[in-house]
Design a protein around this motif. Structure first.
Motif, PDB file in Angstrom:
ATOM      1  N   PRO A 131      57.888 -67.492 -23.142  1.00 44.59           N
ATOM      2  CA  PRO A 131      56.849 -66.107 -23.971  1.00 44.59           C
ATOM      3  C   PRO A 131      55.871 -65.357 -25.410  1.00 44.59           C
ATOM      4  O   PRO A 131      57.562 -64.948 -25.444  1.00 44.59           O
ATOM      5  CB  PRO A 131      56.776 -66.096 -22.884  1.00 44.59           C
ATOM      6  N   LYS A 241      52.854 -76.861 -23.706  1.00 46.49           N
ATOM      7  CA  LYS A 241      54.548 -76.090 -23.540  1.00 46.49           C
ATOM      8  C   LYS A 241      53.678 -74.763 -24.446  1.00 46.49           C
ATOM      9  O   LYS A 241      53.615 -73.617 -23.442  1.00 46.49           O
ATOM     10  CB  LYS A 241      55.196 -76.540 -23.985  1.00 46.49           C
ATOM     11  N   LYS A 244      50.403 -72.361 -22.670  1.00 52.56           N
ATOM     12  CA  LYS A 244      51.253 -72.094 -21.476  1.00 52.56           C
ATOM     13  C   LYS A 244      51.934 -71.636 -21.567  1.00 52.56           C
ATOM     14  O   LYS A 244      52.346 -70.678 -20.258  1.00 52.56           O
ATOM     15  CB  LYS A 244      51.288 -73.130 -20.479  1.00 52.56           C
ATOM     16  N   ALA A 245      53.104 -70.919 -22.288  1.00 50.78           N
ATOM     17  CA  ALA A 245      54.078 -69.715 -22.539  1.00 50.78           C
ATOM     18  C   ALA A 245      53.537 -68.484 -22.086  1.00 50.78           C
ATOM     19  O   ALA A 245      54.510 -67.935 -21.619  1.00 50.78           O
ATOM     20  CB  ALA A 245      54.563 -69.911 -24.087  1.00 50.78           C
ATOM     21  N   GLY A 246      52.678 -68.319 -22.518  1.00 54.36           N
ATOM     22  CA  GLY A 246      51.907 -66.724 -22.217  1.00 54.36           C
ATOM     23  C   GLY A 246      52.147 -65.755 -23.374  1.00 54.36           C
ATOM     24  O   GLY A 246      53.123 -66.135 -24.306  1.00 54.36           O
ATOM     25  N   LEU A 253      55.074 -60.457 -17.937  1.00 52.88           N
ATOM     26  CA  LEU A 253      54.139 -61.644 -18.584  1.00 52.88           C
ATOM     27  C   LEU A 253      53.000 -62.095 -18.074  1.00 52.88           C
ATOM     28  O   LEU A 253      52.331 -61.948 -17.013  1.00 52.88           O
ATOM     29  CB  LEU A 253      55.148 -62.679 -18.076  1.00 52.88           C
ATOM     30  N   VAL A 255      49.689 -65.018 -18.499  1.00 51.83           N
ATOM     31  CA  VAL A 255      49.602 -66.235 -18.915  1.00 51.83           C
ATOM     32  C   VAL A 255      48.295 -66.792 -18.918  1.00 51.83           C
ATOM     33  O   VAL A 255      48.078 -66.457 -17.725  1.00 51.83           O
ATOM     34  CB  VAL A 255      50.035 -67.602 -18.001  1.00 51.83           C
ATOM     35  N   GLU A 257      44.416 -68.833 -19.068  1.00 53.06           N
ATOM     36  CA  GLU A 257      43.911 -70.049 -19.215  1.00 53.06           C
ATOM     37  C   GLU A 257      42.671 -70.517 -19.773  1.00 53.06           C
ATOM     38  O   GLU A 257      42.745 -71.213 -20.357  1.00 53.06           O
ATOM     39  CB  GLU A 257      43.071 -69.831 -17.797  1.00 53.06           C
TER      40      GLU A 257
END
Length: 497
Positions: A131, A241, A244-246, A253, A255, A257
């Motif tokens: 992230p 990846k 969506k790592a956030g 954390l 994340v 959309e």
């Protein structure tokens, strides 16, 4: 139908041709590069180790140029250890660390072993994106702009993959797209806009502002757009990846959309791909099929300025654009998107209707003004935005307070770099007053900082003027007139121009 990239090297490096003659003169595709060295040599860049990493990418670039609908099925093998090493060398040395806490200098220790391990993990699917670390920087309006600071290995892999994808997308992107592209700068976009306003029949300007663009990008639509050209599942998996790592904020954390983190290495390219399919291709078709008059387009990332010959075209374009953006989760900012009368004929037309001077608009740090030359002809004037200058001076004031007790020559050397860097961007024709004002304000802030060093300090203006003269560069115009520079980079006498 999908094809594997050809295995043999091309004998000639692919160069994107100029736009078709049907396009506006203000939107040539690429600057013309002169021959360097022997004309028969393959032009490749060199890494610090002087090993070429571009041989395979030249094949990709040539294929992408020749086959506009080609879908590439195998690209990850171009992400070699050499390319990762080059990507590492291209990163900023003093950049802030991500969640891994690694700096560029620390990762440089035992670099080869680390890159070999990173290369192996990327190719066997064991690489995991970390992230981003949330960081906020102040905006000109006082709000905070959220940035995502990626981990160092994520930066290396993203930079290498972006280099591979650029070989394809640089053959697809249109001429009026300037943001974050190789060989294109903010001044190239400013020159194109100035050429369009000064030399074409632009009478109305639509200044578009996309609301929270980087936070609104749809992941599903972005992947669908990328798959128009890239169907290598390993490349698509890497991009997913990163999306969506956030973001890690205050130990939590998050994340999302939608959206791409601002500040990441891959974000500018992904944003350009998204807007290429959402805006560029649509706008190019619209101006040829729907517009009655001339239409000039200039886009730098999510900053869009469109010039029109007729107001009716501008109003229809704005309505159609809103509908187009809504389909892809984007919206125009209602307060910052404006249609104004602007251009060579705006002053006379508004005077005929009993109206005042034409309104102004901002683009890439400059306020654009409809003015007149001494001979009474139309002259596009550009001035540094006041809010940007104030923000720069506020940050300078804070840093001067921190450096308050440094020796005066050391302070002067640092301020020389600051003023010279500001002039390097803002020293355009018609902006001399803003340059002088900035230099004067820097001198005042320096005087205040010197007087705060001690209660007994009584630095006089006479001494301050000598310090300003000795250390702060004198204001002078460094950039040529935009139309002249545009004509040199994109000569109109070429048959294909």
């Amino acid at each position: 139908m999908t094809h594997e990239p050809e295995k043999s090297d091309p004998s000639i490096v692919a160069v994107k041709p100029a736009n078709n003659s049907g396009r506006s003169e203000a939107e040539s595709v690429e600057r013309r590069e002169g021959a360097e060295g022997n004309t028969g040599e393959r032009r490749t860049r060199r890494t610090p180790s002087r090993e070429s990493v571009y041989t395979g990418l030249e094949r990709v670039r040539e294929r992408a140029r020749q086959e506009k609908k080609e879908r590439f099925t195998a690209l990850l093998h171009h992400v070699s250890t050499d390319l990762l090493r080059a990507a590492f060398s291209w990163l900023k040395r003093d950049a802030a660390p991500g969640v891994d806490g690694l700096t560029w200098r620390e990762y440089e220790q035992n670099l080869e072993a680390k890159l070999v391990d990173l290369h192996a993990r990327v190719h066997r699917g064991a690489y995991r994106a970390q992230p981003s670390r949330r960081k906020f920087i102040p905006k000109e309006d006082g709000r905070q702009r959220p940035l995502g600071v990626a981990a160092l290995e994520d930066k290396i892999v993203q930079r290498a993959v972006v280099e591979v994808l650029n070989a394809i997308y640089e053959q697809d992107f249109l001429g009026f797209s300037y943001g974050f592209r190789p060989g294109r700068s903010q001044h190239d976009a400013l020159d194109a806009l100035a050429f369009a306003i000064s030399c074409t029949k632009v009478s109305w300007v639509l200044d578009c502002d996309l609301r929270a663009f980087f936070d609104s990008v749809s992941h599903d639509w972005l992947i669908r757009f990328i798959e128009h050209r890239i169907v290598d599942p390993r490349i698509i998996r890497l991009i997913r990846k990163w999306l969506k790592a956030g973001v890690l904020e205050d130990g939590e954390l998050i994340v999302a959309e939608a959206g791409t983190p601002q500040g990441s290495v891959a974000s500018p390219l992904l944003a350009n791909v998204y807007l290429h399919y959402v805006f560029d291709l649509w706008a190019e078709r619209w101006r040829h099929r729907e517009a009655r008059g001339q239409v000039a387009l200039v886009r730098y990332a999510d900053d869009i300025v469109v010039g029109f010959e007729y107001k009716a075209d501008a109003e229809r374009f704005m309505t159609d654009l809103r509908d187009r953006l809504e389909k892809f989760a984007l919206t125009l900012h209602p307060d910052k998107t404006r249609l104004i009368e602007f251009g060579r004929f705006a002053v006379a037309n508004r005077a005929r209707r009993g109206l005042g001077k034409p309104e102004t608009f901002d683009f890439l740090g400059f306020k654009h003004i409809s003015g007149q030359s001494r001979a009474g002809r139309f002259l596009l004037r550009r001035k540094s935005r006041r809010d940007r200058m104030r923000a720069k001076l506020r940050s300078l004031k804070v840093e001067l307070r921190r450096r308050m007790h440094e020796p005066i020559p050391q302070q002067g050397k640092w301020l020389t770099q600051v003023v010279r860097g500001y002039f390097a961007y803002h020293a355009v024709p018609t902006n001399a007053r803003s340059l002088s004002a900035f230099r004067q304000h820097v001198g005042c802030l320096w005087l205040r900082a010197l007087r705060c060093r001690s209660q007994r300090d009584n630095t006089a203006w006479l001494r301050m003027r000598r310090l300003i003269r000795d250390f702060l560069p004198a204001p002078r115009i460094l950039h040529p007139w935009p139309v002249a520079r545009f004509n040199v980079k994109h000569p109109r006498w070429e048959p294909s121009a």
